[in-house]
Design a protein around this motif. Structure first.
Motif, PDB file in Angstrom:
ATOM      1  N   VAL A  21      -2.408  -2.775  12.439  1.00  0.00           N
ATOM      2  CA  VAL A  21      -1.122  -3.362  12.056  1.00  0.00           C
ATOM      3  C   VAL A  21      -0.560  -4.203  13.196  1.00  0.00           C
ATOM      4  O   VAL A  21      -0.099  -5.320  12.982  1.00  0.00           O
TER       5      VAL A  21
ATOM      6  N   GLU B 182       0.160  -8.421  13.109  1.00  0.00           N
ATOM      7  CA  GLU B 182       1.480  -9.021  13.296  1.00  0.00           C
ATOM      8  C   GLU B 182       1.393 -10.212  14.252  1.00  0.00           C
ATOM      9  O   GLU B 182       2.011 -11.250  14.036  1.00  0.00           O
TER      10      GLU B 182
ATOM     11  N   LEU C 289       5.559 -15.569   9.672  1.00  0.00           N
ATOM     12  CA  LEU C 289       6.641 -14.616   9.413  1.00  0.00           C
ATOM     13  C   LEU C 289       8.007 -15.221   9.722  1.00  0.00           C
ATOM     14  O   LEU C 289       8.990 -14.923   9.047  1.00  0.00           O
TER      15      LEU C 289
ATOM     16  N   ARG D  55       7.406  -4.915   6.538  1.00  0.00           N
ATOM     17  CA  ARG D  55       6.117  -4.565   7.142  1.00  0.00           C
ATOM     18  C   ARG D  55       5.538  -3.296   6.530  1.00  0.00           C
ATOM     19  O   ARG D  55       6.197  -2.268   6.509  1.00  0.00           O
ATOM     20  N   LYS D  56       4.322  -3.433   6.060  1.00  0.00           N
ATOM     21  CA  LYS D  56       3.545  -2.306   5.509  1.00  0.00           C
ATOM     22  C   LYS D  56       4.376  -1.382   4.601  1.00  0.00           C
ATOM     23  O   LYS D  56       4.461  -0.155   4.838  1.00  0.00           O
TER      24      LYS D  56
ATOM     25  N   ASP E 133      -0.009  -5.603   3.845  1.00  0.00           N
ATOM     26  CA  ASP E 133       0.333  -5.637   5.278  1.00  0.00           C
ATOM     27  C   ASP E 133       1.779  -6.091   5.467  1.00  0.00           C
ATOM     28  O   ASP E 133       2.499  -5.550   6.287  1.00  0.00           O
ATOM     29  N   PHE E 134       2.169  -7.131   4.716  1.00  0.00           N
ATOM     30  CA  PHE E 134       3.527  -7.665   4.817  1.00  0.00           C
ATOM     31  C   PHE E 134       3.988  -8.097   3.430  1.00  0.00           C
ATOM     32  O   PHE E 134       3.172  -8.483   2.590  1.00  0.00           O
TER      33      PHE E 134
END
Ligand code: SF4
Length: 184
Positions: free
Chosen positions: A38, A42, A49, A57-58, A71-72
């Motif tokens: 993770v 990022e 982002l 996030r997650k 993941d996002f």
């Protein structure tokens, strides 16, 4: 038994994995491996982002027995877009199925979803997938196929290379005939 993003990925690789998981066999992924992934992800998509008003996030989304954890999730205006970050070079079916599956769950939870994103780290490439009526219907069929594969044994033939790279090989013990492996 829940259907998760990992189930979808496994089904795309080989339907027999889903059956093995339903019987209680599993891959071992440690928490440390997961956390490391993770953090790295990022860094890779930081440029993207910053363009959104909110980044989730997650998250873990649940709808009935479906569980998705992209993941996002990128939030702009009234749209929500799942984003998965992949280490490889190119788009594969399992990646597409997974991120569309997330879009499907998000929509069921009331979010407005129009597309899904994949980012390939080695190629630094962003892939956009539409999410509309066709994709929604496809995910519905996919969930049905996965349920069937969980419930009963189906005979599967796979290429030698695929079985020999499969983490479930020791549980599956397929029979080799020429360049193919067969279950049952
Ligand atoms: S070893 Fe081969 S047949 Fe068995 S689950 Fe893996 S890919 Fe499928």
């Amino acid at each position: 038994m829940p259907i998760t993003g990992v189930t979808v990925k496994h089904y795309a690789y080989c339907p027999h994995i889903v059956r093995l998981e339903a019987l209680g066999f599993s891959e071992r992924v440690t928490e440390a491996m997961y956390e490391g992934q993770v953090v790295e992800k990022e860094k890779e998509v930081g440029f993207l982002l910053t363009k959104y008003k909110e980044v989730i996030r997650k998250p873990i989304y649940r709808w009935r027995n479906l569980v998705g954890s992209p993941d996002f999730v990128l939030h702009a205006y009234n749209y929500y877009t799942p984003l998965d970050v992949k280490a490889g070079y190119s788009t594969t079916l399992d990646h597409k199925y997974q991120v569309l599956f997330y879009a499907f769950i998000m929509e069921k939870l009331g979010m407005n979803v129009k597309e899904a994103l994949l980012y390939y780290v080695r190629k630094k490439k962003l892939v956009k997938l539409q999410y509309n009526d066709d994709e929604r219907k496809f995910v519905e069929k996919l969930i049905k196929w996965i349920r069937e594969a969980m419930e009963e044994e189906v005979k599967v033939a796979q290429r030698k290379e695929k079985c020999e790279n499969c983490n479930f090989f020791p549980y599956c013990r397929p029979k080799k005939v020429g360049r193919l492996y067969y279950t049952l």
